[in-house]
Design an enzyme around this catalytic site. Sequence first.
Site, PDB file in Angstrom:
ATOM      1  N   TYR A  14       0.829  -1.212   0.000  1.00 27.98           N
ATOM      2  CA  TYR A  14       0.000   0.000   0.000  1.00 27.98           C
ATOM      3  C   TYR A  14       0.868   1.270   0.000  1.00 27.98           C
ATOM      4  O   TYR A  14       0.653   2.174  -0.800  1.00 27.98           O
ATOM      5  CB  TYR A  14      -0.917   0.020   1.227  1.00 27.98           C
ATOM      6  CG  TYR A  14      -1.830  -1.174   1.306  1.00 27.98           C
ATOM      7  CD1 TYR A  14      -3.018  -1.198   0.590  1.00 27.98           C
ATOM      8  CD2 TYR A  14      -1.509  -2.279   2.087  1.00 27.98           C
ATOM      9  CE1 TYR A  14      -3.855  -2.300   0.651  1.00 27.98           C
ATOM     10  CE2 TYR A  14      -2.342  -3.380   2.157  1.00 27.98           C
ATOM     11  CZ  TYR A  14      -3.510  -3.381   1.433  1.00 27.98           C
ATOM     12  OH  TYR A  14      -4.331  -4.475   1.480  1.00 27.98           O
ATOM     13  N   ASN A  38      10.276  -4.539  -5.933  1.00 33.60           N
ATOM     14  CA  ASN A  38       9.365  -5.375  -5.133  1.00 33.60           C
ATOM     15  C   ASN A  38       9.718  -6.834  -5.316  1.00 33.60           C
ATOM     16  O   ASN A  38      10.126  -7.246  -6.397  1.00 33.60           O
ATOM     17  CB  ASN A  38       7.911  -5.138  -5.581  1.00 33.60           C
ATOM     18  CG  ASN A  38       6.907  -5.602  -4.551  1.00 33.60           C
ATOM     19  OD1 ASN A  38       7.055  -5.314  -3.369  1.00 33.60           O
ATOM     20  ND2 ASN A  38       5.891  -6.325  -4.978  1.00 33.60           N
ATOM     21  N   LYS A  39       9.519  -7.629  -4.264  1.00 36.48           N
ATOM     22  CA  LYS A  39       9.941  -9.032  -4.420  1.00 36.48           C
ATOM     23  C   LYS A  39       8.930  -9.847  -5.216  1.00 36.48           C
ATOM     24  O   LYS A  39       9.270 -10.911  -5.719  1.00 36.48           O
ATOM     25  CB  LYS A  39      10.290  -9.665  -3.081  1.00 36.48           C
ATOM     26  CG  LYS A  39       9.195  -9.912  -2.141  1.00 36.48           C
ATOM     27  CD  LYS A  39       9.749 -10.567  -0.869  1.00 36.48           C
ATOM     28  CE  LYS A  39       8.692 -10.471   0.200  1.00 36.48           C
ATOM     29  NZ  LYS A  39       8.959 -10.930   1.467  1.00 36.48           N
ATOM     30  N   VAL A  82      15.457  -7.064  -1.832  1.00 42.36           N
ATOM     31  CA  VAL A  82      16.487  -6.124  -1.352  1.00 42.36           C
ATOM     32  C   VAL A  82      17.423  -6.876  -0.403  1.00 42.36           C
ATOM     33  O   VAL A  82      16.967  -7.638   0.455  1.00 42.36           O
ATOM     34  CB  VAL A  82      15.821  -4.937  -0.605  1.00 42.36           C
ATOM     35  CG1 VAL A  82      16.882  -3.965  -0.086  1.00 42.36           C
ATOM     36  CG2 VAL A  82      14.833  -4.218  -1.507  1.00 42.36           C
ATOM     37  N   GLU A 170     -10.164 -13.133  11.085  1.00 45.92           N
ATOM     38  CA  GLU A 170     -10.728 -13.130   9.726  1.00 45.92           C
ATOM     39  C   GLU A 170     -10.446 -14.465   9.040  1.00 45.92           C
ATOM     40  O   GLU A 170     -11.287 -14.998   8.323  1.00 45.92           O
ATOM     41  CB  GLU A 170     -10.167 -11.956   8.919  1.00 45.92           C
ATOM     42  CG  GLU A 170     -10.668 -10.613   9.459  1.00 45.92           C
ATOM     43  CD  GLU A 170     -10.427  -9.442   8.517  1.00 45.92           C
ATOM     44  OE1 GLU A 170      -9.318  -9.327   7.977  1.00 45.92           O
ATOM     45  OE2 GLU A 170     -11.373  -8.651   8.315  1.00 45.92           O
TER      46      GLU A 170
HETATM   47  P1  NAD Z   1      -2.050  -8.350  16.009  1.00 45.28           P
HETATM   48  O1  NAD Z   1      -0.777  -8.040  16.693  1.00 45.28           O
HETATM   49  O2  NAD Z   1      -3.048  -7.283  15.883  1.00 45.28           O
HETATM   50  O3  NAD Z   1      -2.752  -9.588  16.756  1.00 45.28           O
HETATM   51  C1  NAD Z   1      -2.019 -10.707  17.192  1.00 45.28           C
HETATM   52  C2  NAD Z   1      -2.760 -11.421  18.294  1.00 45.28           C
HETATM   53  O4  NAD Z   1      -1.995 -12.560  18.666  1.00 45.28           O
HETATM   54  C3  NAD Z   1      -2.926 -10.578  19.559  1.00 45.28           C
HETATM   55  O5  NAD Z   1      -4.279 -10.616  19.957  1.00 45.28           O
HETATM   56  C4  NAD Z   1      -2.004 -11.244  20.558  1.00 45.28           C
HETATM   57  O6  NAD Z   1      -2.484 -11.183  21.897  1.00 45.28           O
HETATM   58  C5  NAD Z   1      -1.989 -12.688  20.061  1.00 45.28           C
HETATM   59  N1  NAD Z   1      -0.801 -13.428  20.503  1.00 45.28           N
HETATM   60  C6  NAD Z   1       0.465 -12.936  20.653  1.00 45.28           C
HETATM   61  N2  NAD Z   1       1.282 -13.919  21.120  1.00 45.28           N
HETATM   62  C7  NAD Z   1       0.523 -15.030  21.249  1.00 45.28           C
HETATM   63  C8  NAD Z   1       0.792 -16.355  21.673  1.00 45.28           C
HETATM   64  N3  NAD Z   1       2.011 -16.738  22.073  1.00 45.28           N
HETATM   65  N4  NAD Z   1      -0.213 -17.263  21.657  1.00 45.28           N
HETATM   66  C9  NAD Z   1      -1.461 -16.905  21.250  1.00 45.28           C
HETATM   67  N5  NAD Z   1      -1.775 -15.649  20.859  1.00 45.28           N
HETATM   68  C10 NAD Z   1      -0.799 -14.730  20.844  1.00 45.28           C
HETATM   69  O7  NAD Z   1      -1.634  -8.982  14.581  1.00 45.28           O
HETATM   70  P2  NAD Z   1      -2.502  -9.029  13.222  1.00 45.28           P
HETATM   71  O8  NAD Z   1      -3.875  -9.520  13.476  1.00 45.28           O
HETATM   72  O9  NAD Z   1      -1.667  -9.788  12.264  1.00 45.28           O
HETATM   73  O10 NAD Z   1      -2.586  -7.524  12.781  1.00 45.28           O
HETATM   74  C11 NAD Z   1      -1.402  -6.778  12.498  1.00 45.28           C
HETATM   75  C12 NAD Z   1      -1.784  -5.345  12.117  1.00 45.28           C
HETATM   76  O11 NAD Z   1      -2.476  -5.352  10.879  1.00 45.28           O
HETATM   77  C13 NAD Z   1      -2.690  -4.702  13.128  1.00 45.28           C
HETATM   78  O12 NAD Z   1      -2.329  -3.354  13.270  1.00 45.28           O
HETATM   79  C14 NAD Z   1      -4.050  -4.825  12.512  1.00 45.28           C
HETATM   80  O13 NAD Z   1      -4.893  -3.750  12.901  1.00 45.28           O
HETATM   81  C15 NAD Z   1      -3.750  -4.781  11.014  1.00 45.28           C
HETATM   82  N6  NAD Z   1      -4.761  -5.571  10.273  1.00 45.28           N
HETATM   83  C16 NAD Z   1      -5.930  -4.960   9.933  1.00 45.28           C
HETATM   84  C17 NAD Z   1      -6.927  -5.680   9.279  1.00 45.28           C
HETATM   85  C18 NAD Z   1      -8.253  -4.993   8.960  1.00 45.28           C
HETATM   86  O14 NAD Z   1      -8.339  -3.773   9.071  1.00 45.28           O
HETATM   87  N7  NAD Z   1      -9.304  -5.731   8.647  1.00 45.28           N
HETATM   88  C19 NAD Z   1      -6.738  -7.029   8.950  1.00 45.28           C
HETATM   89  C20 NAD Z   1      -5.530  -7.622   9.321  1.00 45.28           C
HETATM   90  C21 NAD Z   1      -4.546  -6.882   9.983  1.00 45.28           C
END
Ligand code: NAD
Length: 394
Positions: A14, A38-39, A82, A170
């Site tokens: 993005y 980009n990869k 990279v 999701e």
């Molecule tokens: P995140 O960091 O938001 O969530 C990771 C989750 O894993 C947390 O709830 C955490 O408590 C849990 N966790 C951590 N260690 C753990 C363990 N050892 N065992 C079990 N659970 C554990 O990661 P994400 O969901 O990949 O999101 C990353 C970023 O991307 C965020 O900022 C998110 O807002 C964004 N994102 C947004 C969307 C959307 O807008 N629809 C979709 C995907 C990601």
Amino acid sequence: MSKQKHIVILGAGYGGLLSALSARERLTAEEAKITVVNKFDSHQIITELHRLAAGNVSEKAVALPLSKLFKGKAIDVKIGAVESIDPDNRKVALEDGTSYGYDVLVLALGSETNFFGIPGLKENSFTLKSAAEANRIFAHVKERLRAYRVSKNKADVTFVIGGGGLTGTELVGELADELPGYCREAGVDFEDVSLYLVEAMPTILPMFSPELIQRAVTSLENRGVKFLTSLPITEVNGSVVTLKDGRTIETNTLVWTGGVQGHTLVANCGIEVNRGRASVNEYLQSVSHPDVFLAGDCAVVFGPEGRPYPPTAQLAWQMGELVGANIAASFRGTSMRPFAPVFSGTLASLGRKDGIGAVGENGIELKGAPASLMKKASNARYLSHIDGLFALAY
Ligand code: NAD
């Protein structure tokens, strides 16, 4: 401006894509040569990868060819990984031996999966950071179901998602919708399947209100998801996942969605960083190297309350647009604009037809079809914005 300047942009997610398009909108080819590295040969809509991993959309819907997106825009694309970034000498080297000098560099390499040093986790899990990884998960899930018909090994029909943030939730929603059909195809009783979402904290999706969280949990439980909360994964040994209370789950499919961190290359290249993510000024320039601009997850931007904004697609998109504009301003000697993000809210899909969301300035809460439709509309809006619709062939 006299001499043509060279803008090198690392990453076509993005932040990188929008930086390139926004810079090109403002600068002629005589004024600036733009090279995007980009990869992959596509711009990947990573907020939709969970659908690809569950076989719910085609790859074409989430991986838009860069050649088409940049067609006729005088933007050079180099597909390659990279290897190193040397901001003191204004040089970038790729793994294939190519190197680039630059007048301005844009770092938009995104984030990397954080495994938190959990023993065996990296070696024994899938991650969901690219279309290729989503395809791998999909192929693997189907293969395990077919294998189970013969093996009757419960680990083949036990699917574990580690991390109940947006990515994990999701994905589990999509799998909950699709697994019954794949079981029928493979001749497996869906009753034999266990689909777990393991979360370290007491609740999944902490960014939503308790009411919306409960709505998500109930919706997913009704479709067979089993939640294990307040239970961090502490170790993975082959197919055995160990949780904090000592219990174990045997699975041949663990998908790790437990968190992200800044990009290693950016963290270690010598620009100033804050816990692995580049520190930027209000114009999104590196605080230590003003000829380096940052867009997306590899930078950290602090809100007015002094807390870092979460690394999201909407932030990366807005950063990219401003970076392109500020580069043009810096070349022309006009004023750069400070970054002032607009938050349209957060939407989480819970499978094909369900979702939750908090949108607008007042965080208006949505659930069910309106949230699901809003999420689809927000994706369509993004695609039309980047002119990607023409590149799609469903
Ligand atoms: P995140 O960091 O938001 O969530 C990771 C989750 O894993 C947390 O709830 C955490 O408590 C849990 N966790 C951590 N260690 C753990 C363990 N050892 N065992 C079990 N659970 C554990 O990661 P994400 O969901 O990949 O999101 C990353 C970023 O991307 C965020 O900022 C998110 O807002 C964004 N994102 C947004 C969307 C959307 O807008 N629809 C979709 C995907 C990601």
